[in-house]
Structures are given as C-alpha cells and as structure tokens.
Design a protein around this motif. Structure first.
Motif, PDB file in Angstrom:
ATOM      1  N   VAL A 140     -77.109 -53.579  72.172  1.00  0.00           N
ATOM      2  CA  VAL A 140     -76.788 -54.779  71.418  1.00  0.00           C
ATOM      3  C   VAL A 140     -76.682 -54.406  69.951  1.00  0.00           C
ATOM      4  CG1 VAL A 140     -77.579 -57.083  70.765  1.00  0.00           C
ATOM      5  CG2 VAL A 140     -78.004 -56.217  73.073  1.00  0.00           C
ATOM      6  N   ASP A 141     -75.536 -54.689  69.359  1.00  0.00           N
ATOM      7  CA  ASP A 141     -75.329 -54.416  67.940  1.00  0.00           C
ATOM      8  C   ASP A 141     -75.822 -55.621  67.155  1.00  0.00           C
ATOM      9  OD1 ASP A 141     -74.539 -53.629  65.449  1.00  0.00           O
ATOM     10  OD2 ASP A 141     -72.389 -53.761  65.836  1.00  0.00           O
ATOM     11  N   LEU A 142     -76.863 -55.417  66.374  1.00  0.00           N
ATOM     12  CA  LEU A 142     -77.414 -56.495  65.574  1.00  0.00           C
ATOM     13  C   LEU A 142     -76.756 -56.594  64.205  1.00  0.00           C
ATOM     14  CD1 LEU A 142     -81.190 -56.020  66.427  1.00  0.00           C
ATOM     15  CD2 LEU A 142     -79.558 -57.603  67.452  1.00  0.00           C
ATOM     16  N   GLY A 143     -75.832 -55.714  63.925  1.00  0.00           N
ATOM     17  CA  GLY A 143     -75.146 -55.740  62.644  1.00  0.00           C
ATOM     18  C   GLY A 143     -76.000 -55.175  61.530  1.00  0.00           C
ATOM     19  N   ILE A 144     -75.423 -55.159  60.360  1.00  0.00           N
ATOM     20  CA  ILE A 144     -76.122 -54.655  59.183  1.00  0.00           C
ATOM     21  C   ILE A 144     -76.671 -55.849  58.415  1.00  0.00           C
ATOM     22  CG2 ILE A 144     -75.852 -53.397  57.010  1.00  0.00           C
ATOM     23  CD1 ILE A 144     -73.571 -51.851  58.373  1.00  0.00           C
ATOM     24  N   PRO A 145     -77.955 -55.834  58.081  1.00  0.00           N
ATOM     25  CA  PRO A 145     -78.520 -56.959  57.323  1.00  0.00           C
ATOM     26  C   PRO A 145     -77.830 -57.085  55.958  1.00  0.00           C
ATOM     27  CG  PRO A 145     -80.244 -55.456  58.058  1.00  0.00           C
ATOM     28  CD  PRO A 145     -78.928 -54.822  58.369  1.00  0.00           C
ATOM     29  N   VAL A 146     -77.642 -58.305  55.550  1.00  0.00           N
ATOM     30  CA  VAL A 146     -77.012 -58.575  54.257  1.00  0.00           C
ATOM     31  C   VAL A 146     -78.080 -59.079  53.329  1.00  0.00           C
ATOM     32  CG1 VAL A 146     -75.290 -59.973  53.073  1.00  0.00           C
ATOM     33  CG2 VAL A 146     -74.854 -59.148  55.393  1.00  0.00           C
ATOM     34  N   SER A 147     -78.182 -58.466  52.166  1.00  0.00           N
ATOM     35  CA  SER A 147     -79.134 -58.907  51.166  1.00  0.00           C
ATOM     36  C   SER A 147     -78.481 -59.975  50.303  1.00  0.00           C
ATOM     37  CB  SER A 147     -79.553 -57.722  50.307  1.00  0.00           C
ATOM     38  OG  SER A 147     -80.392 -58.155  49.265  1.00  0.00           O
ATOM     39  N   ARG A 148     -79.087 -61.138  50.275  1.00  0.00           N
ATOM     40  CA  ARG A 148     -78.533 -62.238  49.462  1.00  0.00           C
ATOM     41  C   ARG A 148     -79.424 -62.451  48.262  1.00  0.00           C
ATOM     42  NH1 ARG A 148     -74.758 -65.016  52.838  1.00  0.00           N
ATOM     43  NH2 ARG A 148     -75.099 -64.433  54.993  1.00  0.00           N
ATOM     44  N   THR A 149     -78.828 -62.498  47.105  1.00  0.00           N
ATOM     45  CA  THR A 149     -79.588 -62.746  45.882  1.00  0.00           C
ATOM     46  C   THR A 149     -79.516 -64.243  45.590  1.00  0.00           C
ATOM     47  OG1 THR A 149     -77.665 -62.277  44.527  1.00  0.00           O
ATOM     48  CG2 THR A 149     -79.159 -60.460  44.954  1.00  0.00           C
ATOM     49  N   PRO A 150     -80.612 -64.808  45.104  1.00  0.00           N
ATOM     50  CA  PRO A 150     -80.579 -66.236  44.782  1.00  0.00           C
ATOM     51  C   PRO A 150     -79.573 -66.508  43.655  1.00  0.00           C
ATOM     52  CG  PRO A 150     -82.767 -65.288  44.394  1.00  0.00           C
ATOM     53  CD  PRO A 150     -81.860 -64.195  44.845  1.00  0.00           C
TER      54      PRO A 150
END
Length: 72
Positions: free
Chosen positions: A60-70
């Motif tokens: 299962v490919d969970l993808g690459i986490p994306v870091s979101r800045t406020p």
C-alpha cells in the motif's frame, strides 16, 4: 525487519539447492565440520525464502507526507 528483495528469490533458491548438494557431498566425504557450517548457511537461506513467502504481495502506497505551514 529487513525483508529480502523479492527479485532475488530465484537466486536464493539456487543458493539453497547448491547448499543441499554441498551438504550431501560433505556427508559422503565425512567432512563433519564442513557439513555443520553448510547446514547453518542452509537454515539462513531457507529462512529468507520463508520471509519472502510470508511477505504481503500487495504493498500500500501511503504517499509522501506534505508539510503544511500555517498561513499568516
């Protein structure tokens, strides 16, 4: 745990088969120390093959986490 590379399965089978033949030769020749060492290697090769059989065939490919800045 590190899993063996599934692409190397054929090579592992070849190694296992070679070890079985070498153990038979060592037994015929009475090379007990050699036979013992080969049996340890055979157990390792068989364990790696067992790991490959137990490994889930579906990944299962969970993808690459994306870091979101406020936002400011």
């Amino acid at each position: 745990m590190l899993w063996p590379d599934p692409a190397q399965r054929d090579r592992l089978v070849e190694i296992r088969d070679n070890l079985v033949a070498r153990i038979a030769e060592a037994e015929r020749e009475g090379w007990l120390g050699e036979m013992e060492g080969l049996q340890v290697s055979l157990a390792g090769a068989e364990e790696k093959l067992t790991q490959l059989e137990r490994r889930p065939s579906r990944v299962v490919d969970l993808g690459i986490p994306v870091s979101r800045t406020p936002s400011s």
